[in-house]
Design an enzyme around this catalytic site. Structure first.
Site, PDB file in Angstrom:
ATOM      1  N   GLY A  94       0.814  -1.208   0.000  1.00 43.74           N
ATOM      2  CA  GLY A  94       0.000   0.000   0.000  1.00 43.74           C
ATOM      3  C   GLY A  94       0.848   1.258   0.000  1.00 43.74           C
ATOM      4  CG  ASP A 256       5.643  -3.193  -4.768  1.00 44.19           C
ATOM      5  OD1 ASP A 256       6.195  -4.296  -4.871  1.00 44.19           O
ATOM      6  OD2 ASP A 256       6.210  -2.198  -4.268  1.00 44.19           O
TER       7      ASP A 256
END
Length: 499
Positions: A94, A256
């Site tokens: 995240g 990511d």
């Protein structure tokens, strides 16, 4: 762009990503930065937003892009994603230090993310401080512009704000915040997190958001998800080809850090190769060389396979059928990469036509650069000066290479190939080659000078580098020194994941 650029307070926010709901992101407010000072702002990026650069001189601009204030319409969020880091799946990552302020829609209908990087802790910070240091912020601020002006898809930055907050990395450094700007910051990992959590119902809304915003020609199509993924795979392959052609190493190609739009995303321990080593590892933290220069195309393919794994539920309700579709989609990577990279290399050595044997000719030249550790960027500019006639002048290139015998064996074949396609007008060929082979790239020692200047409170070197990098293919004789190879004392600058 509107007839009159907009003041800062009139930017039109259109926060469609935040509208997807809480399962995709967390609402979070940026943490204030102590004594924020605007080091630099980018008028070119402001134009993308229809923003009047006069706003740069206002206290409000500095406060907003330091994370100390919000504008009406901003809906700050940190998004949830996971990812494969150095080949190992990490179930939750995240936005640990990035906060999306919202999307600005300009007069042309384009949507641009405004994201603060280094703006403080979020629910995804995992005990980290949520900050970015001035050193890494300067590097990212410069890198986006460097690649953009080379014609390589990338995120960019609107502003660079320095503060007084202490941040511990290898040593105590000062905090800084950049405002990253891109059509989207969505990554492969945004899909991985929902697949591996068995929250497959969240995949389609996110995919449809991406399609609606960035692949509008696929809206509503029954097979839109497969067609979209096929385009993502091809964009990624072409991006890898562009990186290779300019000697750019990303350094941390985790899933990511892979953009769903095929943009260069997340500048950390990146680097342009100086002395050419095909196995160059730009990231001091990459002990195994997973993300070495020559491995980048293969890693791009592997990362696309991870994206396809994560989106299998979108491809077919029967898993076996979904796997077949995914395998077929992945097969598009190789041809897309090969077509683009071969065309780029041909152009770099001055060839206009595709002929059998070109790949071998190109690889032989790269091999002799590798053997002699020749400067990658300068070597192609010097190759443009080689005469096409047998026995013609090649002194400028020969004087710079250690593998002279290999060069002398290669040149007759190169010259014959030029003459075979009628590329023996040396001036015209040199002009073509110089239009695709940059003279100026963001070498690490140049970025380091800008960092040291910024740490003294000056943006002079940042501004000078941006001026040069806006015209990377031009001679710019007044900036000749910026095209030089790094001096001996700067040849061993190391960058790591903290960069």
């Amino acid at each position: 762009m509107p007839d009159v650029p907009l003041p800062l307070t009139e930017l039109a926010f259109d926060n469609r990503l935040a509208a997807l709901g809480g399962g995709y992101a967390a609402q979070v407010r940026p943490a204030p930065l102590s004594r924020p000072r605007l080091l630099h702002a980018n008028a070119d990026v402001a134009a993308l937003l229809d923003l009047d650069p006069a706003a740069f001189a206002t206290a409000t601009f500095t406060e907003v892009f330091a994370g100390n204030a919000l504008l009406p319409g901003m809906a700050p969020i940190a998004t949830l994603y996971a990812g494969h880091q150095f080949g190992t799946y990490v179930p939750q990552l995240g936005d640990g230090r990035a906060i999306l302020l919202g999307q600005v829609r300009n007069a042309r209908g384009e949507s641009w993310d405004l994201q603060l990087k280094g703006a403080g802790q979020t629910p995804f910070s995992r005990f980290a401080d949520g900050r970015a240091v001035l050193r890494s912020s300067v590097r990212e601020y410069l890198a986006g512009e460097a690649l953009h002006h080379l014609g390589i898809p990338t995120t960019r930055a609107l502003s660079l704000v320095a503060g007084d907050d202490p941040v511990r990395r290898e040593t105590i450094e000062r905090a800084a915040v950049i405002c990253r700007v891109a059509p989207s910051h969505i990554r492969f990992g945004h899909f991985e997190v929902f697949y591996y959590r068995d929250q497959h119902q969240r995949l389609a809304p996110l995919a449809d958001h991406v399609i609606d915003e960035h692949f509008p020609h696929l809206r509503g199509a029954a097979d839109r998800h497969a067609r979209w993924l096929g385009e993502v795979i091809e964009r990624t392959a072409r991006l890898m080809a562009q990186w290779q052609s300019v000697g750019f190493c990303h350094g941390v190609m985790n899933t990511d850090n892979m953009s769903i739009l095929g943009l260069t995303l997340d500048y950390g321990p990146y680097g342009f190769i100086d002395a050419f080593d095909a196995h160059h590892i730009c990231n001091h933290s990459d002990d195994g060389g997973r993300y070495a220069y020559d491995r980048q195309p293969g890693i791009g393919l592997w990362n696309c396979s991870r994206l396809l794994q994560a989106t299998l539920p979108l491809l077919h309700e029967d898993e076996n059928e979904a796997v077949k579709i995914a395998e077929h989609l992945l097969e598009r990577y190789g041809p897309a990469y090969s077509e683009r990279v071969t065309a780029l290399w041909r152009a770099k050595i001055g060839l206009r036509e595709a002929r059998e044997g070109d790949a071998e000719l190109i690889n032989r030249f790269l091999t002799l650069l590798h053997r002699g550790r020749a400067d990658f960027t300068r070597s192609f500019r010097l190759l443009a000066q080689v005469a096409s006639a047998d026995g013609g002048d090649a002194r400028a290139l020969r004087d710079r290479l250690l593998a002279v015998e290999a060069l002398d064996a290669w040149l007759p074949d190169y010259r014959a190939r030029l003459r075979a396609e009628g590329s023996d007008d040396d001036a015209a060929r040199a002009a073509r080659m110089n239009a695709v082979n940059p003279k100026y790239v963001l070498r690490n020692h140049l970025a380091q000078r800008a960092i040291e200047d910024a740490e003294r409170g000056s943006a002079g070197q940042i501004e000078r580098l941006l001026t040069i990098l806006r015209r990377p293919y031009d001679e710019q004789p007044e900036h000749e020194a910026y095209a030089d190879e790094p001096p001996p004392e700067a040849r061993h600058i190391e960058v790591s994941c903290s960069s």
